[in-house]
Write a protein that holds these residues in place. Structure first.
Motif, short mmCIF file in Angstrom:
data_model
loop_
_atom_site.label_atom_id
_atom_site.label_comp_id
_atom_site.label_asym_id
_atom_site.label_seq_id
_atom_site.Cartn_x
_atom_site.Cartn_y
_atom_site.Cartn_z
N LEU A 48 0.83 -1.20 0.00
CA LEU A 48 0.00 0.00 0.00
C LEU A 48 0.86 1.25 0.00
N LYS A 49 1.94 1.24 0.76
CA LYS A 49 2.85 2.39 0.79
C LYS A 49 3.47 2.62 -0.58
N ASP A 50 3.84 1.53 -1.25
CA ASP A 50 4.41 1.65 -2.60
C ASP A 50 3.37 2.19 -3.59
N ALA A 51 2.13 1.74 -3.47
CA ALA A 51 1.08 2.18 -4.38
C ALA A 51 0.80 3.67 -4.22
N GLU A 75 -4.49 -1.96 -17.47
CA GLU A 75 -3.28 -2.48 -16.83
C GLU A 75 -2.24 -1.37 -16.65
N LYS A 76 -2.10 -0.52 -17.66
CA LYS A 76 -1.16 0.59 -17.58
C LYS A 76 -1.56 1.54 -16.45
N ASP A 77 -2.84 1.86 -16.36
CA ASP A 77 -3.32 2.74 -15.29
C ASP A 77 -3.13 2.12 -13.91
N MET A 78 -3.37 0.83 -13.80
CA MET A 78 -3.21 0.16 -12.50
C MET A 78 -1.77 0.21 -12.02
N ALA A 79 -0.84 0.24 -12.95
CA ALA A 79 0.58 0.29 -12.58
C ALA A 79 1.04 1.71 -12.26
N GLN A 80 0.36 2.74 -12.77
CA GLN A 80 0.84 4.11 -12.63
C GLN A 80 0.05 4.96 -11.64
#
Length: 77
Positions: free
Chosen positions: A6-9, A37-42
Motif C-alpha cells: 500500500l505504501k508503494d502504491a 493495466e497501464k493505469d493500474m501500474a501508474q
C-alpha cells in the motif's frame, strides 16, 4: 494487500489529470484491457478514490439539474 504494498502504491507518480481521465472512461465502461493495466501500474489509489467521489458528485448534480429543468419546462406535467 500488505502494508508495504500500500505504501508503494501511494507513492506512484501518476498525475491527477490521468486519474480523472481513467475514472471518466471507467464511468462509461469503455476501457481497453491494456490501458487498464497501464493505469493500474501508474495511478495513485488515493487519487482514484478522490476522483471517483468527485465524478459521482458531478454525475448526481447533473442528474438533479436535468430533472429540475425537465420539470420546470412543463414537458413532464
Amino acid at each position: 494487500m500488505t502494508s508495504d504494498g500500500l505504501k508503494d502504491a501511494v507513492k506512484r507518480k501518476g498525475s491527477f489529470g490521468q486519474t480523472l481521465r481513467a475514472v471518466g472512461w471507467s464511468f462509461f465502461g469503455v476501457r481497453k484491457s491494456a490501458e487498464h493495466e497501464k493505469d493500474m501500474a501508474q495511478l495513485n489509489p488515493v487519487h482514484v478514490i478522490i476522483a471517483g467521489v468527485i465524478a459521482a458528485l458531478v454525475f448526481i448534480v447533473a442528474l438533479v439539474l436535468i430533472v429540475r429543468w425537465v420539470l420546470s419546462s412543463g414537458v413532464a406535467a
